[in-house]
Write an enzyme that holds these catalytic residues in place. Structure first.
Site, short mmCIF file in Angstrom:
data_model
loop_
_atom_site.label_atom_id
_atom_site.label_comp_id
_atom_site.label_asym_id
_atom_site.label_seq_id
_atom_site.Cartn_x
_atom_site.Cartn_y
_atom_site.Cartn_z
N GLU A 150 2.99 -14.36 18.60
CA GLU A 150 3.19 -15.60 19.35
C GLU A 150 4.44 -16.38 18.93
O GLU A 150 4.36 -17.56 18.57
CB GLU A 150 1.93 -16.47 19.26
CG GLU A 150 0.73 -15.77 19.87
CD GLU A 150 -0.54 -16.63 19.90
OE1 GLU A 150 -0.50 -17.77 19.40
OE2 GLU A 150 -1.56 -16.15 20.43
N GLU A 180 -4.51 -9.89 22.08
CA GLU A 180 -5.54 -10.89 21.78
C GLU A 180 -6.05 -11.45 23.10
O GLU A 180 -5.25 -11.78 23.97
CB GLU A 180 -5.00 -12.07 20.96
CG GLU A 180 -4.69 -11.81 19.51
CD GLU A 180 -4.22 -13.09 18.82
OE1 GLU A 180 -4.59 -14.20 19.27
OE2 GLU A 180 -3.47 -12.98 17.85
#
Length: 504
Positions: free
Chosen positions: A163, A282
């Site tokens: 991220e 995820e």
């Protein structure tokens, strides 16, 4: 609200369904794998569900003790320690798991700054020396090749960072700096073996369209290695804080899937990347480990809907996470803390555990699929289905699915495994017991007894090539069912109809 829907199902039909529910599972940071409860939870998950890959953070953080420096002749030199790395990866391999390797975070002695993330303080700054970072990546992979064999390591996907479009995970959410990290890292990976597959940018849903398009443009213009694209996906809006917890409203499943479709379209808009694999490394409902929704039947029904559709655009989708030995926001105060896992601490299966167990049984040969159910047929003619009733609002909500099935004449058995708020709801049991923070052995035993699906069977006869099956789901119900032919195999003289006695 009571809804009844009727569907005609032909076992000879074929519908699109890509069931990759168990390709990968998420985990907390690598160091947690050295703990007994973590191992026991993962062992249970593997024995009863069986995932193929596992992905988590912290591979190169200081608590894994991989990266060290020393001074020699006035020069700082690096040395590597693979002791913990071997313990973790050997354990994964012993349970049939391949790593989906996330390369990060930054060792303190190689970091350019002191910004960290999470309770366990993973460093999220760029390397102060990219050559030394590349050497570290190369050294780790070469060690794995020597230990596990080249043929094995080339089957592991490698992902660069986590991220980077969030300032909390990558200093300043600096896009050019991440592109540099990706380029250096991917080339270091390929230096070890060109057959190793590497990808990124592992973004979440913040400014994700611009990030993804810019990343692909950079890789294309600079001929940077890219074998697959990764991103994350969560289904909740901004949180409301209360004590140790965060509460959020769910987006619709359609909105969740639309976000993935947009990413798919961006990838396919590049000639050289059209059709390239997209891995969701995820996903979950909420992105915070403090949201009690993860422990609910609503979570299970919602995730089942996602599992039925995510394979349409994604090569894989990794649920975050398998268990609640997890410390991003600190150590949980109670067994039902809102953490991400399929298992609560104490090896308590949450309702969502069964969503994955059920999809593992489905296979891929689908004959029916819609927003409420998936039905498959195997090579022996056995029909298997999963259906769900998402009911976010409180109150009664019943969904009855009536399936008319074209079946050969004969006797059949319907097997049902039901997970709903009344029959398989360990959270409800814990709340009713007064929410003990540290359940005693007897309390834990009772909670686990109420964490199992309710199993029922019944037979039905098909006379005119049409069998009728009714599946009734209460609010947030999740059901697995099988339909299979029955051939009597009773012992000589065994007559169930005589058990209560025989009229003479």
């Amino acid at each position: 609200m009571d809804t009844r829907l009727n569907y005609k199902v032909d076992p000879m039909d074929r519908v699109e369904f890509h069931n990759n529910a168990c390709f990968c599972i998420g985990t907390g940071r690598m160091n947690l794998a050295l703990r007994h409860e973590y191992h026991e939870q993962l062992k249970k998950v593997q024995e009863e569900i069986g995932f193929s890959h596992i992905r988590g953070h912290g591979l190169l953080c200081d608590d894994m003790a991989v990266y060290h420096t020393y001074e020699e002749d006035g020069e700082e030199k690096a040395e590597y320690n693979f002791t913990y790395l071997d313990m973790v990866f050997d354990d994964y391999r012993s349970m049939g798991l391949k790593p989906f390797v996330e390369l990060g975070f930054m060792p303190e002695k190689l970091a350019s700054g002191d910004q960290t993330v999470f309770y366990w303080k993973g460093n999220v700054t760029p390397p102060k020396d990219y050559d030394k970072w590349a050497d570290l990546v190369t050294a780790v992979i070469e060690h794995w090749i020597n230990r596990y064999g080249r043929d094995e390591v080339v089957t592991w996907p490698f992902e660069v960072w986590n991220e980077p479009n969030l300032g909390g995970f990558w200093k300043g959410a600096d896009m050019p700096e991440y592109f540099k990290l990706y380029e250096v890292t991917s080339k270091a990976v390929k230096k070890c073996d060109s057959g190793i597959r590497v990808g990124g940018p592992a973004i979440c849903g913040v400014d994700d369209e611009r990030w993804l398009r810019s990343f692909l443009e950079y890789c294309s213009a600079n001929r940077v290695p890219l074998d697959f694209v990764t991103r994350h996906a969560y289904a909740t809006e901004a949180p409301q804080n209360e004590g140790h917890y965060q509460y959020q409203k769910l987006r619709t499943p359609e909105a969740f899937i639309a976000e993935l479709n947009t990413s798919r379209s961006i990838i396919d808009s590049f000639t050289e990347y059209a059709g390239m694999e997209m891995h969701i490394t995820e996903f979950n409902t909420s992105y915070t480990p403090l949201n009690p929704i993860h422990d609910t039947n609503l979570n299970a029904a919602y995730v089942a809907r996602l599992l039925s559709e995510m394979g349409d655009t994604c090569a894989s989708y990794s649920y975050w996470t398998f268990g609640d030995v997890f410390e991003e926001a600190g150590v949980s105060f109670t067994p039902f803390s809102g953490c991400f896992g399929l298992l609560a601490n104490g090896k308590i299966p949450k309702p969502t555990y069964w969503a994955f167990s059920f999809f593992q049984k489905l296979g891929e040969n689908a004959i029916f699929r819609n927003e409420h159910a998936v039905i498959t047929k195997d090579g022996k003619g056995i029909l298997r289905g999963v259906c769900w009733n998402i009911a976010e609002e409180e109150g009664p909500s019943y969904l009855t699915l009536d399936f008319s099935l074209e079946l050969e004449k004969g006797k059949y058995v319907l097997i049902q495994k039901m997970v709903d708020e009344d029959t398989c709801n360990p959270l409800k049991t814990w709340v009713n017991m007064g929410m003990p923070a540290n359940p005693a052995a007897e309390e834990l035993k009772l909670i686990k007894e109420t964490a199992l699906p309710q199993v029922s069977t019944k037979t039905f006869e098909v006379m005119d090539k049409e069998g009728k099956v009714e599946i009734k789901l209460s609010a947030n119900g999740l059901c697995y069912f099988e339909i299979k032919p029955v051939q009597a195999k009773a012992d000589r003289g065994y007559k169930p109809e005589w058990i209560r006695g025989v009229d003479r």
